[in-house]
Scaffold this motif. Structure first.
Motif, PDB file in Angstrom:
ATOM      1  N   GLU A  72      66.642  -9.781  35.853  1.00  0.00           N
ATOM      2  CA  GLU A  72      66.184 -10.595  36.977  1.00  0.00           C
ATOM      3  C   GLU A  72      64.897 -11.325  36.611  1.00  0.00           C
ATOM      4  OE1 GLU A  72      65.819  -8.434  40.667  1.00  0.00           O
ATOM      5  OE2 GLU A  72      67.349  -7.036  40.019  1.00  0.00           O
TER       6      GLU A  72
ATOM      7  N   GLU B 252      67.439  -9.895  46.452  1.00  0.00           N
ATOM      8  CA  GLU B 252      68.847  -9.574  46.721  1.00  0.00           C
ATOM      9  C   GLU B 252      69.770 -10.589  46.040  1.00  0.00           C
ATOM     10  OE1 GLU B 252      72.057  -7.497  47.940  1.00  0.00           O
ATOM     11  OE2 GLU B 252      69.969  -6.876  48.165  1.00  0.00           O
TER      12      GLU B 252
ATOM     13  N   LYS C 161      69.985  -9.895  42.352  1.00  0.00           N
ATOM     14  CA  LYS C 161      70.854  -8.754  42.049  1.00  0.00           C
ATOM     15  C   LYS C 161      72.325  -9.134  42.151  1.00  0.00           C
ATOM     16  CE  LYS C 161      67.529  -5.254  43.357  1.00  0.00           C
ATOM     17  NZ  LYS C 161      67.116  -4.255  44.323  1.00  0.00           N
TER      18      LYS C 161
ATOM     19  N   PHE D 152      73.309 -11.323  39.053  1.00  0.00           N
ATOM     20  CA  PHE D 152      72.845 -10.759  37.786  1.00  0.00           C
ATOM     21  C   PHE D 152      73.714 -11.267  36.635  1.00  0.00           C
ATOM     22  CE2 PHE D 152      72.369  -7.346  34.657  1.00  0.00           C
ATOM     23  CZ  PHE D 152      71.002  -7.229  34.647  1.00  0.00           C
TER      24      PHE D 152
END
Length: 93
Positions: free
Chosen positions: A45, A71, A74, A77
């Motif tokens: 990230e 968020e 993630k 990713f």
């Protein structure tokens, strides 16, 4: 991008983006975001720092925006996401 500055290229890639609002309404919100990309990016990230330079938004909203970006990072990713993060912040104005 509104104004993009490359602050560093080695060992981290650091982008500083100043975002100006598209709207003509007052008060205008101005953001400065710093995105740090380590060599393993996009498999890690990015580190995102947000500063609302017009000092209008409460810090709670900035915190919520940071949480949304975390968020998003993630969920995406392994994919390049700098432009999408920029767009997320621009839309929130």
């Amino acid at each position: 991008f509104d104004k993009l500055t490359i602050e560093e290229e080695e060992p981290l890639f650091i982008l500083n983006i100043e975002i100006e609002p598209d709207v003509q309404e007052e008060p205008k919100l101005f953001f400065s975001i710093k995105i740090k990309l380590i060599p393993e990016y996009p498999d890690t990230e990015p580190v995102v720092e947000i500063e609302e330079t017009s000092n209008i938004l409460p810090s709670l909203k900035i915190t919520k925006l940071k949480e949304e970006i975390t968020e998003f990072s993630k969920e995406n990713f392994g994919m390049p996401m700098v432009y999408q993060i920029y767009e997320m912040i621009k839309v929130k104005q």
